[in-house]
Design a protein around this motif. Structure first.
Motif, mmCIF file in Angstrom:
data_model
loop_
_atom_site.group_PDB
_atom_site.id
_atom_site.type_symbol
_atom_site.label_atom_id
_atom_site.label_comp_id
_atom_site.label_asym_id
_atom_site.label_seq_id
_atom_site.Cartn_x
_atom_site.Cartn_y
_atom_site.Cartn_z
ATOM 1 N N UNK A 5 63.498 27.383 33.685
ATOM 2 C CA UNK A 5 63.475 26.933 35.204
ATOM 3 C C UNK A 5 61.859 26.633 35.192
ATOM 4 N N UNK A 6 61.758 25.341 35.686
ATOM 5 C CA UNK A 6 60.384 24.831 36.001
ATOM 6 C C UNK A 6 59.844 25.182 37.433
ATOM 7 N N UNK A 7 60.627 25.612 38.275
ATOM 8 C CA UNK A 7 60.548 25.903 39.739
ATOM 9 C C UNK A 7 60.860 27.446 39.838
ATOM 10 N N UNK A 8 60.220 28.462 40.284
ATOM 11 C CA UNK A 8 60.531 29.911 40.456
ATOM 12 C C UNK A 8 60.035 30.141 41.979
ATOM 13 N N UNK A 9 61.108 30.586 42.684
ATOM 14 C CA UNK A 9 60.869 30.905 44.074
ATOM 15 C C UNK A 9 59.973 32.146 44.140
ATOM 16 N N UNK A 22 56.300 39.917 52.419
ATOM 17 C CA UNK A 22 57.451 39.896 51.228
ATOM 18 C C UNK A 22 58.911 39.875 51.755
ATOM 19 N N UNK A 23 59.456 38.706 51.409
ATOM 20 C CA UNK A 23 60.760 38.533 51.987
ATOM 21 C C UNK A 23 61.711 39.980 51.814
ATOM 22 N N UNK A 24 62.255 40.142 53.001
ATOM 23 C CA UNK A 24 63.162 41.054 53.031
ATOM 24 C C UNK A 24 62.472 42.327 53.431
ATOM 25 N N UNK A 25 61.210 42.444 53.756
ATOM 26 C CA UNK A 25 60.612 43.627 54.152
ATOM 27 C C UNK A 25 59.464 43.352 55.291
ATOM 28 N N UNK A 32 49.758 43.667 49.706
ATOM 29 C CA UNK A 32 50.028 43.814 48.177
ATOM 30 C C UNK A 32 48.792 43.088 47.647
ATOM 31 N N UNK A 33 47.844 42.081 48.114
ATOM 32 C CA UNK A 33 46.731 41.487 47.592
ATOM 33 C C UNK A 33 45.778 42.461 47.508
ATOM 34 N N UNK A 34 45.507 43.187 48.643
ATOM 35 C CA UNK A 34 44.718 44.345 48.771
ATOM 36 C C UNK A 34 44.779 45.322 47.759
ATOM 37 N N UNK A 35 45.823 45.695 47.717
ATOM 38 C CA UNK A 35 46.163 46.856 46.635
ATOM 39 C C UNK A 35 45.790 46.099 45.036
ATOM 40 N N UNK A 36 46.190 44.901 44.955
ATOM 41 C CA UNK A 36 45.974 44.273 43.592
ATOM 42 C C UNK A 36 44.492 44.229 43.408
ATOM 43 N N UNK A 37 43.743 43.868 44.346
ATOM 44 C CA UNK A 37 42.252 43.839 44.266
ATOM 45 C C UNK A 37 41.696 44.919 44.040
ATOM 46 N N UNK A 38 42.093 45.909 44.687
ATOM 47 C CA UNK A 38 41.809 47.172 44.134
ATOM 48 C C UNK A 38 41.926 48.156 42.968
ATOM 49 N N UNK A 39 42.551 47.161 42.115
ATOM 50 C CA UNK A 39 42.854 47.367 40.735
ATOM 51 C C UNK A 39 44.077 48.215 40.559
ATOM 52 N N UNK A 62 51.451 36.912 40.809
ATOM 53 C CA UNK A 62 51.501 35.666 40.181
ATOM 54 C C UNK A 62 51.043 34.549 41.023
ATOM 55 N N UNK A 63 51.639 34.659 42.339
ATOM 56 C CA UNK A 63 51.340 33.530 43.224
ATOM 57 C C UNK A 63 49.962 33.528 43.676
ATOM 58 N N UNK A 64 49.510 34.813 43.983
ATOM 59 C CA UNK A 64 47.971 35.023 44.298
ATOM 60 C C UNK A 64 47.138 34.614 43.182
ATOM 61 N N UNK A 65 47.538 34.830 41.908
ATOM 62 C CA UNK A 65 46.445 34.415 40.781
ATOM 63 C C UNK A 65 46.598 33.093 40.754
ATOM 64 N N UNK A 66 47.538 32.500 41.047
ATOM 65 C CA UNK A 66 47.643 30.831 40.980
ATOM 66 C C UNK A 66 47.304 30.170 42.019
ATOM 67 N N UNK A 67 46.825 30.808 43.313
ATOM 68 C CA UNK A 67 46.457 30.105 44.633
ATOM 69 C C UNK A 67 45.468 30.925 45.127
ATOM 70 N N UNK A 68 44.511 31.370 44.246
ATOM 71 C CA UNK A 68 43.581 32.454 44.909
ATOM 72 C C UNK A 68 42.606 31.863 45.982
ATOM 73 N N UNK A 69 42.201 30.646 45.931
ATOM 74 C CA UNK A 69 41.346 30.028 46.931
ATOM 75 C C UNK A 69 42.161 30.081 48.328
ATOM 76 N N UNK A 70 43.349 29.506 48.227
ATOM 77 C CA UNK A 70 44.271 29.630 49.508
ATOM 78 C C UNK A 70 44.555 30.751 49.869
#
Length: 117
Positions: A5-9, A22-25, A32-39, A62-70
């Motif tokens: 699939x070339x598109x992933x939701x 995060x959808x459904x929560x 989540x980004x903060x936790x990830x940035x805290x390694x 993955x979304x964060x890593x691909x759109x870090x500036x935004x």
């Protein structure tokens, strides 16, 4: 043969006030980004937010890593909004009075439980 699939939701939903969760929560995107940035690994993040699916955490990262500036701009804007709300609340005279009353009650209770020697 596998068909790719070339598109992933991405499991993210923006609320009416602009907050991304995060959808459904009720877990915010920036949590989540903060936790990830805290390694923290996706597995460690899952321990903090067990209601999230591990696959969704990986997708959010993955979304964060691909759109870090935004995402960094969004997080900065959220922090700015939070500061404004906090300042509005803390400058409210009724809030200040209530906090003063609570502090006085805590001091009184502490003194009664731990009298000076």
């Amino acid at each position: 043969m596998i068909v790719l699939k070339t598109i992933q939701n991405v499991p993210l939903t923006q609320t009416a006030d602009g907050t991304i969760r995060v959808t459904g929560s009720r877990v915010s995107f920036e949590a989540v980004v903060y936790q990830y940035d805290e390694e923290n690994s996706a597995e460690r993040i899952h321990e903090s937010f067990p209601s999230l699916r591990l696959a969704d955490i990986h997708a959010v990262i993955s979304y964060y890593l691909n759109h870090r500036d935004q995402v960094d701009e969004y997080v900065h804007d959220q922090q700015k909004r939070a500061r404004t709300v906090r300042e509005d609340i803390e400058s409210d005279p009724a809030y200040k009075a209530r906090v003063g009353e609570l502090r006085a009650r805590i001091r009184s209770r502490s003194r009664s439980q731990h009298p000076a020697k």
